[in-house]
Each structure stands twice: as structure tokens, then as C-alpha cells.
Design a protein around this motif. Structure first.
Motif, PDB file in Angstrom:
ATOM      1  N   MET A  74       0.848  -1.293  -0.046  1.00  0.00           N
ATOM      2  CA  MET A  74      -0.091  -0.144   0.017  1.00  0.00           C
ATOM      3  C   MET A  74       0.956   1.243  -0.055  1.00  0.00           C
ATOM      4  SD  MET A  74      -2.839  -0.827   2.742  1.00  0.00           S
ATOM      5  CE  MET A  74      -3.926  -2.299   2.551  1.00  0.00           C
ATOM      6  N   SER A  75       0.409   2.362  -0.317  1.00  0.00           N
ATOM      7  CA  SER A  75       1.147   3.559  -0.487  1.00  0.00           C
ATOM      8  C   SER A  75       0.484   4.626   0.526  1.00  0.00           C
ATOM      9  CB  SER A  75       0.893   3.972  -2.115  1.00  0.00           C
ATOM     10  OG  SER A  75       1.452   5.648  -1.917  1.00  0.00           O
ATOM     11  N   ALA A  76       1.274   5.366   1.157  1.00  0.00           N
ATOM     12  CA  ALA A  76       0.871   6.207   2.208  1.00  0.00           C
ATOM     13  C   ALA A  76       0.341   7.494   1.448  1.00  0.00           C
ATOM     14  CB  ALA A  76       1.980   6.970   3.089  1.00  0.00           C
ATOM     15  N   GLU A  77       0.411   7.670   0.000  1.00  0.00           N
ATOM     16  CA  GLU A  77      -0.196   8.917  -0.657  1.00  0.00           C
ATOM     17  C   GLU A  77      -1.644   8.525  -0.838  1.00  0.00           C
ATOM     18  OE1 GLU A  77       1.537  11.294  -1.843  1.00  0.00           O
ATOM     19  OE2 GLU A  77       3.052  10.770  -0.953  1.00  0.00           O
ATOM     20  N   ASN A  78      -2.516   9.617  -0.619  1.00  0.00           N
ATOM     21  CA  ASN A  78      -3.903   9.498  -0.670  1.00  0.00           C
ATOM     22  C   ASN A  78      -4.443  10.861  -1.185  1.00  0.00           C
ATOM     23  OD1 ASN A  78      -6.608   9.015  -0.125  1.00  0.00           O
ATOM     24  ND2 ASN A  78      -6.654   8.716   1.948  1.00  0.00           N
ATOM     25  N   THR A  79      -4.912  10.499  -2.496  1.00  0.00           N
ATOM     26  CA  THR A  79      -5.508  11.717  -3.185  1.00  0.00           C
ATOM     27  C   THR A  79      -6.932  12.060  -2.813  1.00  0.00           C
ATOM     28  OG1 THR A  79      -6.040  10.306  -5.086  1.00  0.00           O
ATOM     29  CG2 THR A  79      -3.863  11.441  -5.202  1.00  0.00           C
ATOM     30  N   THR A  80      -7.433  11.231  -2.026  1.00  0.00           N
ATOM     31  CA  THR A  80      -8.822  11.255  -1.579  1.00  0.00           C
ATOM     32  C   THR A  80      -9.001  11.481  -0.329  1.00  0.00           C
ATOM     33  OG1 THR A  80      -9.028   8.773  -1.379  1.00  0.00           O
ATOM     34  CG2 THR A  80      -9.686   9.837  -3.530  1.00  0.00           C
ATOM     35  N   LEU A  81      -8.126  12.253   0.376  1.00  0.00           N
ATOM     36  CA  LEU A  81      -8.203  12.724   1.818  1.00  0.00           C
ATOM     37  C   LEU A  81      -9.519  13.545   2.183  1.00  0.00           C
ATOM     38  CD1 LEU A  81      -6.709  13.044   4.583  1.00  0.00           C
ATOM     39  CD2 LEU A  81      -5.961  15.000   3.815  1.00  0.00           C
ATOM     40  N   LYS A  82     -10.236  13.064   2.998  1.00  0.00           N
ATOM     41  CA  LYS A  82     -11.551  13.661   3.357  1.00  0.00           C
ATOM     42  C   LYS A  82     -11.048  14.834   4.578  1.00  0.00           C
ATOM     43  CE  LYS A  82     -14.361   9.836   2.391  1.00  0.00           C
ATOM     44  NZ  LYS A  82     -15.441   9.043   2.685  1.00  0.00           N
ATOM     45  N   CYS A  83     -11.539  15.838   4.495  1.00  0.00           N
ATOM     46  CA  CYS A  83     -11.498  16.884   5.230  1.00  0.00           C
ATOM     47  C   CYS A  83     -12.697  17.316   5.985  1.00  0.00           C
ATOM     48  CB  CYS A  83     -10.844  18.318   4.717  1.00  0.00           C
ATOM     49  SG  CYS A  83      -9.177  18.205   3.846  1.00  0.00           S
ATOM     50  N   THR A  84     -13.488  16.373   6.246  1.00  0.00           N
ATOM     51  CA  THR A  84     -14.617  16.159   7.160  1.00  0.00           C
ATOM     52  C   THR A  84     -14.393  15.151   8.425  1.00  0.00           C
ATOM     53  OG1 THR A  84     -15.640  14.635   5.786  1.00  0.00           O
ATOM     54  CG2 THR A  84     -16.063  17.234   5.593  1.00  0.00           C
ATOM     55  N   PRO A  85     -14.700  15.244   9.588  1.00  0.00           N
ATOM     56  CA  PRO A  85     -14.662  14.311  10.604  1.00  0.00           C
ATOM     57  C   PRO A  85     -15.003  12.965  10.149  1.00  0.00           C
ATOM     58  CG  PRO A  85     -15.393  16.330  11.461  1.00  0.00           C
ATOM     59  CD  PRO A  85     -15.654  16.487  10.002  1.00  0.00           C
ATOM     60  N   TYR A  86     -14.145  11.918  10.681  1.00  0.00           N
ATOM     61  CA  TYR A  86     -14.279  10.633  10.496  1.00  0.00           C
ATOM     62  C   TYR A  86     -15.830  10.084  11.310  1.00  0.00           C
ATOM     63  CZ  TYR A  86     -14.062   5.495  11.863  1.00  0.00           C
ATOM     64  OH  TYR A  86     -14.309   4.395  11.785  1.00  0.00           O
ATOM     65  N   TRP A  87     -16.004  10.928  12.198  1.00  0.00           N
ATOM     66  CA  TRP A  87     -17.162  10.729  13.138  1.00  0.00           C
ATOM     67  C   TRP A  87     -18.572  11.021  12.318  1.00  0.00           C
ATOM     68  CZ3 TRP A  87     -15.099   8.050  16.649  1.00  0.00           C
ATOM     69  CH2 TRP A  87     -14.048   8.444  17.365  1.00  0.00           C
ATOM     70  N   TRP A  88     -18.398  11.822  11.570  1.00  0.00           N
ATOM     71  CA  TRP A  88     -19.653  12.113  10.646  1.00  0.00           C
ATOM     72  C   TRP A  88     -19.911  11.078   9.393  1.00  0.00           C
ATOM     73  CZ3 TRP A  88     -18.981  18.242   9.147  1.00  0.00           C
ATOM     74  CH2 TRP A  88     -19.121  18.964  10.415  1.00  0.00           C
ATOM     75  N   GLU A  89     -18.985  10.236   9.414  1.00  0.00           N
ATOM     76  CA  GLU A  89     -19.366   9.032   8.448  1.00  0.00           C
ATOM     77  C   GLU A  89     -20.801   8.115   9.081  1.00  0.00           C
ATOM     78  OE1 GLU A  89     -17.574   8.159   5.309  1.00  0.00           O
ATOM     79  OE2 GLU A  89     -16.783  10.251   6.001  1.00  0.00           O
ATOM     80  N   ALA A  90     -20.697   7.884  10.314  1.00  0.00           N
ATOM     81  CA  ALA A  90     -21.566   7.273  10.892  1.00  0.00           C
ATOM     82  C   ALA A  90     -22.607   8.096  11.679  1.00  0.00           C
ATOM     83  CB  ALA A  90     -21.042   6.309  12.038  1.00  0.00           C
ATOM     84  N   ALA A  91     -22.325   9.399  11.928  1.00  0.00           N
ATOM     85  CA  ALA A  91     -23.414  10.254  12.502  1.00  0.00           C
ATOM     86  C   ALA A  91     -23.290  11.433  11.957  1.00  0.00           C
ATOM     87  CB  ALA A  91     -23.220  10.128  14.144  1.00  0.00           C
ATOM     88  N   PRO A  92     -23.660  12.041  10.679  1.00  0.00           N
ATOM     89  CA  PRO A  92     -23.485  13.339   9.992  1.00  0.00           C
ATOM     90  C   PRO A  92     -24.527  14.420  11.007  1.00  0.00           C
ATOM     91  CG  PRO A  92     -24.999  11.831   8.732  1.00  0.00           C
ATOM     92  CD  PRO A  92     -24.419  11.047   9.871  1.00  0.00           C
ATOM     93  N   VAL A  93     -23.767  15.257  11.112  1.00  0.00           N
ATOM     94  CA  VAL A  93     -24.404  16.522  11.849  1.00  0.00           C
ATOM     95  C   VAL A  93     -25.457  16.975  10.921  1.00  0.00           C
ATOM     96  CG1 VAL A  93     -22.586  17.259  13.461  1.00  0.00           C
ATOM     97  CG2 VAL A  93     -22.602  18.136  11.161  1.00  0.00           C
ATOM     98  N   SER A  94     -26.626  17.554  11.280  1.00  0.00           N
ATOM     99  CA  SER A  94     -27.667  18.110  10.395  1.00  0.00           C
ATOM    100  C   SER A  94     -28.375  19.102  11.287  1.00  0.00           C
ATOM    101  CB  SER A  94     -28.665  16.796   9.871  1.00  0.00           C
ATOM    102  OG  SER A  94     -29.206  16.294  11.139  1.00  0.00           O
ATOM    103  N   PRO A  95     -29.054  19.877  10.629  1.00  0.00           N
ATOM    104  CA  PRO A  95     -30.052  20.978  11.186  1.00  0.00           C
ATOM    105  C   PRO A  95     -31.223  20.204  11.767  1.00  0.00           C
ATOM    106  CG  PRO A  95     -30.402  21.181   8.701  1.00  0.00           C
ATOM    107  CD  PRO A  95     -29.226  20.055   8.979  1.00  0.00           C
ATOM    108  N   VAL A  96     -31.767  20.808  12.762  1.00  0.00           N
ATOM    109  CA  VAL A  96     -33.142  20.277  13.061  1.00  0.00           C
ATOM    110  C   VAL A  96     -34.116  21.038  12.193  1.00  0.00           C
ATOM    111  CG1 VAL A  96     -32.259  19.873  15.419  1.00  0.00           C
ATOM    112  CG2 VAL A  96     -33.244  22.117  14.941  1.00  0.00           C
ATOM    113  N   PRO A  97     -35.372  20.619  12.212  1.00  0.00           N
ATOM    114  CA  PRO A  97     -36.597  21.310  11.366  1.00  0.00           C
ATOM    115  C   PRO A  97     -36.838  22.405  12.273  1.00  0.00           C
ATOM    116  CG  PRO A  97     -37.024  19.081  12.208  1.00  0.00           C
ATOM    117  CD  PRO A  97     -35.884  19.163  12.707  1.00  0.00           C
ATOM    118  N   GLU A  98     -36.743  23.626  11.194  1.00  0.00           N
ATOM    119  CA  GLU A  98     -37.204  24.812  11.734  1.00  0.00           C
ATOM    120  C   GLU A  98     -38.592  24.905  12.396  1.00  0.00           C
ATOM    121  OE1 GLU A  98     -37.502  29.349   9.749  1.00  0.00           O
ATOM    122  OE2 GLU A  98     -35.653  28.000   9.162  1.00  0.00           O
TER     123      GLU A  98
END
Length: 436
Positions: free
Chosen positions: A1-25
Motif C-alpha cells: 500500500m502507498s501512504a499517498e492518498n489523493t482522496t483525503l477527506k477533510c470532514t470528521p471521520y465521526w460524521w461518516e456514521a453520524a452526520p450533523v444536520s439541522p433540526v426542523p425549523e
């Protein structure tokens, strides 16, 4: 495997399972008993406590609930106090210093009890924490502290000599360390989502993406001016912490937002995880600009965090810095890529102690200094009890004078690069003394 990663995600890993979202207005209330500013751990726990006591509560947040540090942190239930006990005694006196130390045990237990009692599904596991010592001086100090925790507070804690540290962490970098078993890990984004669910079920109204623009004190209470209109409140509780802004300029002169950045590896082979993190504990070290790290809740990745002293939006340099330090511990990770990086703002101040305080009739619960997973729910709850005024519990040791203002500071931490440089120099000197 290579340490290079062209698809680095700049959002929290935690949001993969629990994305933050607005509450209904929903429409803004005309009047509430308590208006809370900030829908993170502190604000939601305070709102839950108040609503169950019969108060009408509305929480206002300029982002989605938990979009700040509450869904971005490392998920380690450390409950650290930045100052050692001797410094606490010098600054605040023996009685308050002892009370602060003892209350930490209660705060941590409160979090665990709340997770169980409320049925909060957040991958919590009380696995313990191993702290790595850079040198023999650090090891001896950590051993004495572990003995103090065991003997005086009844917390299971013990020293780990260097010859035995591979049972806890697969590296030769440290010179031994210590373990305390009252610490665990959770999934912070799942925790804030579940806390939001519980608070709303109790009757707390949460307004997301509703910035507070100012608060005016009046004879009958307060007028809270938001981007969507005004609300009358009998009392106001401010829980903004590292995301404090111009809506509360008095607080902003006292709270310094500091970036804390985390990187996550791509999934690792199970046998490698078994070698590097054999007990799946939470981990940290004794540097001034120390690092905190842990396995992901599913045990497949390593998450590694530390202070990000930059103001850059390009993550290249801070990610390279964290990865370099990660490889110093675990050279075996060289072939593996970093999949995610993100940062959140923690709140530092001159006293470095979480705090409840009052100013012009408003109550504040803030200043968690990078350990908000434990302190924010506890301080939020204690602030709510102070508003209620009818609790049989003892007052919090963290309820006293506000932190001092910082000279020539009004929200932009222009001085942080200088402090970061000093701390890194201190750490390099410590490494040299340790023979590195």
C-alpha cells in the motif's frame, strides 16, 4: 500500500456514521424561562436538566447542533485538568484544589451514568487510558500520581514500567507510563446526536442555524436578539466555549479558540492493530503539546490528534506534522494512508479550569480547555442546577470568579504562534533530557 492518498477527506471521520444536520425549523418563541446559547454537550445537558424540572427552554446555535467541537473531538473521557495539584493549591487554595480534584471523579461518573440511564448509543467502552512517559522523570511523576489516585480517590490506577509497556502499546518510544481505568472512549458525533434526541424528548426546543446577535438586559429579564427575531427570556445561559463570537464580546475577551486537529488512518490489518494497540485503550503522552490517540470504535483505524497552531485552511502542513509524530510512535504505519483530517476549536483561558460564573445577571458554563467530553455535560448540568436553585447537591467547585480578560485580545488569537513555538521548544528540550 502507498501512504499517498489523493482522496483525503477533510470532514470528521465521526460524521461518516453520524452526520450533523439541522433540526426542523419551528417558529421562535416569544418568551421562555431560559434561553441557552450553544447546542453542544453543555447546552443540551443544561437544557435537559431544566426541562425536566419544568422550565421552558430554548437553545440557539449559529450552526447545526454539535457541529463544533462536540462532534469533532477525540471522544476520550479524560476529564483532564491542565494544572497539576500543586499549581491548583497555589492559585486557588488547598480547599478548592482538593474539591476540583474530587469533582472530576463525580463528573466522569455522571457521564457514564447518563449514557446508561438515557440509553445513549454512542459506542462507549470504559477501556482505560495509558499515558506514555517521555523520560524517567516523567515516569516517576506519573507513578506517584497513579498511587495518589488509587490510595486517595479509589481510582484504579498503576504505573507501567518500560519492560511491560508492550502489553499496552506497541512502541518503544516511551519510557514506561501509567494506566487509569476510569477513562474510556465514545463516538462523539453519536453522543451529541443521542443527547439531542433525549433533550428534545424532554421538551427542549432547539433552533439550529440561528445566530444570536446580541443580548440585552432589561428589568424583566433579557431580550435575546437572533438572526430570526427576538425572544424574551427570564434567564440566559451561555455555553459557547471554543465557538464564542461577537454576540458575547465580554466573554470573547476571555476565551481563546485553539484548533485541535485529528487524523485517521485508513483501515489497518487486524494483526497490526493487535500489535500497536493490544488493549484498545485510549492513549496520550507527557509533552506540553502532547498528542492523544486511540483506536476507532470498531477497532480498525488509529485516530491521532494534537494542537494545530496554524490558521491555514490547507491541511497539508498540519497533517504532515501529525503523521510524522504518529510514525515516530508506530513506524509500521509508513505504508498506510491517512483517510481523514479535521479540526475543531477548543476553549482555553488564563486560569485553565472549566468554569461556571455570572456577569450582569447572565450565567456562563464554558472554558473546558480541551476536555469537554467529561466537563461540558457536568458543568452544563451544574449551571442548570444553579438556575433552579432547589438542588440538594453541593455547589460545584468550578463555580467561582470568571477568568481574567486577556490584554490586547478581542477574539483573534494573534499570539498563538508565539506560544506554540515556545511549547515546541520546551518539548524538544524535554526530549533531549530524555536522551532522544
Amino acid at each position: 500500500m502507498s501512504a499517498e492518498n489523493t482522496t483525503l477527506k477533510c470532514t470528521p471521520y465521526w460524521w461518516e456514521a453520524a452526520p450533523v444536520s439541522p433540526v426542523p425549523e419551528v417558529p421562535l418563541e416569544k418568551r421562555v424561562d431560559v434561553a441557552i446559547i450553544g447546542a453542544g454537550y453543555a447546552g443540551l445537558t443544561a437544557g435537559l436538566t431544566l426541562a425536566r424540572a419544568g422550565r421552558s427552554v430554548a437553545i440557539y446555535d449559529k450552526q447545526h447542533p454539535g457541529e463544533g467541537a462536540s462532534s469533532r473531538n477525540g471522544g476520550i473521557t479524560s476529564g483532564n485538568i491542565r494544572l497539576d495539584h500543586a499549581t491548583l493549591v497555589k492559585k486557588f487554595g488547598q480547599e478548592r484544589a482538593d474539591a476540583i480534584t474530587l469533582e472530576g471523579k463525580d463528573a466522569r461518573q455522571h457521564l457514564y451514568d447518563m449514557i446508561t440511564a438515557e440509553g445513549i448509543d454512542c459506542d462507549f467502552a470504559q477501556v482505560g487510558r495509558f499515558g506514555g512517559a517521555l523520560g524517567t522523570e516523567d515516569y516517576e511523576r506519573m507513578a506517584r500520581h497513579a498511587e495518589h489516585l488509587e490510595r486517595n480517590l479509589g481510582i484504579e490506577s498503576y504505573a507501567v514500567p518500560q519492560a511491560e509497556q508492550h502489553k499496552y502499546i506497541g512502541t518503544d518510544f516511551f519510557r514506561g507510563g501509567s494506566v487509569r481505568m476510569d477513562i474510556g472512549g465514545l463516538h462523539p458525533a453519536k453522543f451529541i446526536a443521542e443527547l439531542l434526541r433525549v433533550a428534545q424528548a424532554a421538551g427542549v426546543v432547539v433552533h439550529s442555524d440561528t445566530a444570536v446577535e446580541g443580548i440585552d438586559q432589561e428589568a424583566s429579564g433579557f431580550t435575546v436578539r437572533t438572526a430570526r427575531g427576538q425572544v424574551q427570556a427570564q434567564q440566559v445561559l451561555i455555553c459557547t466555549n471554543g465557538y464564542t463570537d461577537g454576540a458575547t464580546p465580554w466573554l470573547r475577551r476571555r476565551i481563546v479558540p485553539v484548533r485541535s486537529r485529528i487524523i485517521a488512518t485508513e483501515p489497518l490489518p487486524p494483526e497490526l492493530m493487535d500489535k500497536l494497540m493490544p488493549r484498545r485503550m485510549m492513549l496520550n503522552d507527557t509533552r506540553t503539546l502532547g498528542f492523544y490517540f486511540r483506536p476507532s470504535p470498531d477497532g480498525t483505524r488509529i485516530l491521532f490528534g494534537g494542537r494545530d497552531g496554524t490558521s491555514l485552511e490547507d491541511p497539508t502542513k498540519p497533517v504532515a506534522y501529525l503523521r510524522r509524530n504518529l510514525l515516530d510512535l508506530f513506524p509500521e504505519l509508513e505504508p498506510f494512508a491517512i483517510s481523514h483530517t479535521w479540526y475543531g476549536k477548543v476553549a482555553m483561558h488564563r486560569d485553565m479550569i472549566p468554569r461556571i460564573f455570572e456577569k450582569k445577571g447572565m450565567l456562563y458554563a464554558t472554558g473546558f480547555c480541551g476536555s469537554g467530553v467529561v466537563w461540558a455535560p457536568w458543568i452544563g448540568r451544574k449551571a442548570a442546577q444553579k438556575i433552579l436553585g432547589n438542588t440538594n447537591e453541593a455547589p460545584s467547585a468550578f463555580d467561582f470568579q470568571p477568568p481574567a480578560a486577556i490584554p490586547f485580545y478581542n477574539g483573534k488569537p494573534w499570539f498563538m504562534p508565539f506560544f506554540m513555538m515556545k511549547y515546541r521548544m520546551d518539548d524538544r528540550a524535554k526530549m533531549r533530557r530524555a536522551g532522544r
